[in-house]
Design an enzyme around this catalytic site. Sequence first.
Site, PDB file in Angstrom:
ATOM      1  N   TYR A  64      39.559  36.751 -59.933  1.00 12.62           N
ATOM      2  CA  TYR A  64      40.362  37.971 -60.040  1.00 12.62           C
ATOM      3  C   TYR A  64      40.890  38.296 -58.653  1.00 12.62           C
ATOM      4  O   TYR A  64      40.135  38.218 -57.675  1.00 12.62           O
ATOM      5  CB  TYR A  64      39.525  39.147 -60.564  1.00 12.62           C
ATOM      6  N   GLU A  66      43.488  41.072 -57.975  1.00 13.89           N
ATOM      7  CA  GLU A  66      44.470  42.172 -58.015  1.00 13.89           C
ATOM      8  C   GLU A  66      44.733  42.669 -56.610  1.00 13.89           C
ATOM      9  O   GLU A  66      43.835  42.707 -55.771  1.00 13.89           O
ATOM     10  CB  GLU A  66      43.954  43.302 -58.896  1.00 13.89           C
ATOM     11  N   ASP A 241      68.975  37.580 -62.299  1.00 11.74           N
ATOM     12  CA  ASP A 241      67.917  36.781 -62.906  1.00 11.74           C
ATOM     13  C   ASP A 241      68.387  35.321 -62.855  1.00 11.74           C
ATOM     14  O   ASP A 241      69.222  34.893 -63.649  1.00 11.74           O
ATOM     15  CB  ASP A 241      67.716  37.257 -64.358  1.00 11.74           C
ATOM     16  N   THR A 270      62.200  32.249 -63.008  1.00 10.27           N
ATOM     17  CA  THR A 270      61.040  31.504 -63.466  1.00 10.27           C
ATOM     18  C   THR A 270      60.862  30.364 -62.475  1.00 10.27           C
ATOM     19  O   THR A 270      61.779  30.033 -61.722  1.00 10.27           O
ATOM     20  CB  THR A 270      61.252  30.906 -64.879  1.00 10.27           C
ATOM     21  N   LYS A 273      61.772  26.035 -64.812  1.00 10.76           N
ATOM     22  CA  LYS A 273      62.969  25.433 -65.435  1.00 10.76           C
ATOM     23  C   LYS A 273      63.571  24.439 -64.427  1.00 10.76           C
ATOM     24  O   LYS A 273      62.888  23.495 -64.042  1.00 10.76           O
ATOM     25  CB  LYS A 273      63.939  26.529 -65.862  1.00 10.76           C
ATOM     26  N   ARG A 279      54.644  26.835 -65.075  1.00 13.91           N
ATOM     27  CA  ARG A 279      55.176  27.970 -65.835  1.00 13.91           C
ATOM     28  C   ARG A 279      54.825  29.241 -65.071  1.00 13.91           C
ATOM     29  O   ARG A 279      53.655  29.491 -64.786  1.00 13.91           O
ATOM     30  CB  ARG A 279      54.531  28.047 -67.214  1.00 13.91           C
TER      31      ARG A 279
END
Length: 478
Positions: A64, A66, A241, A270, A273, A279
């Site tokens: 974790y 954060e 984007d 992203t 692609k 991903r």
Amino acid sequence: MSHNAESTAFRSALEVIRAVEPRVADAIGAELTDQRESLKLIASENYASPATLLAMGNWFSDKYAEGTVGRRFYAGCQNVDTVEALAAEHARELFGAAHAYVQPHSGIDANLVAFWAVLADRVESPALKKAQVRQVNDLTEADWFALRRELGNQRMLGMSLDAGGHLTHGFRPNISGKMFDQRSYGTDLATGLIDYDRVAEAAREFKPLILVGGYSAYPRKVNFRILREIADSVGATFMVDMAHFAGLVAGKVFTGDFDPVPHAHIVTTTTHKSLRGPRGGMVLCQPELADQVDRGCPMVLGGPLPHVMAAKAVALAEARRPDFADYAQRIVDNAQALAEGLLRRGATLVTGGTDNHLVLIDVSGYGLTGRQAEQALLDSGIVTNRNSVPQDPNGAWYTSGIRIGTPALTTRGLGTAEMDQTAELIHTVLTHTTAGANADGTPSKAKYTLDADLADKIARQATDLLAPHPLYPAIDLA
Ligand code: PLP
């Protein structure tokens, strides 16, 4: 690095998985076989490098983390700090960005982070002021109510879905269409191109808080300098984007007016692609938005995925190598060869061609819906996806288009001659497919007929086309 090392790594990993749940190991192996054997023309997919894939399969997944580098809500994040800082540094250097936030789990998450950052930066509500000073847990019900009311009044102008925009650019069923009062700009009906004067007119009338550039299915370059001027003229924040074409920006195929990074206030993408990474998503921004963007987790996102950030660092390092620029140029050369091959054989293409990585075929010229064409191509070993064309009479489900893209086949090493052969295969399938009818005799948008022998023959030809370019040639799972 020896080829043997890659084979050993993946073979050993499967052996370990097989000892616990053999069906998962089998599915992973079968996926490699399927990907090796299919002519993958999905514009949004690629093949990440073995190093990128391996960076994800490890104990970073257990952490974790954060917060941000050096400011975590959990102890023991020094190694996560290392990979997150590396990924951000590679991203800044690669794209020439002032700030990079590499935590978003996906493109949609990156867009949500960006929307929130712009809203939090621009909206003067007491509730948001509180949120900005990291007191989210202290917000009362009344604060949240005020916040929602504020958010409900915001306006976004983005490209319409049927012209090639993405769901997150304000389309109603998506949260962006609920957070924002949305209006869209389309493309010129005759040319299929963005009409910047019409965008400027819409911006003047609508006065958006955010002007969104970028697309999922527009086969042309976009002039981001002009869009920025339009945004400035109405005091809007300009967001781009670049999920689809980030690889072309990274590879310096899109420069000057066509590189969004120097023109936009905030850029999302992203990483999987055309950029050919794991991903995931990413936000790049100008310094004044950096603090808000860095609050993405826990404001909008769950805990970051350290294993994926490690893979982002690897893939971004790969994209900084000189051969990535060559790869990016070959993506476009291949898309143009594919477009020319289709046009020469009589296909209708939206905008009449391409200058990026994708081609949009209007299959109504073949008497088919996108759904029928997609399935007939799949029967023939050619993987594509159906997509709306501007003003699509068949809507977003059946559609009238097929979107094809070249990032994946270019990674395998196919070149322009093979793109012409690919155009021949696609055209042959589409000319031999006929639309079917429903039981009551009305035309069906889904049923079709295609001779099974012909489909098999095309599938064999597709396999032959791929044979000289094996996928992951170094990996042998046998
Ligand atoms: N933005 C654009 C332009 C896209 O095309 C996509 C995905 O297709 C996304 C965002 C969403 O990306 P993800 O599926 O990683 O959430």
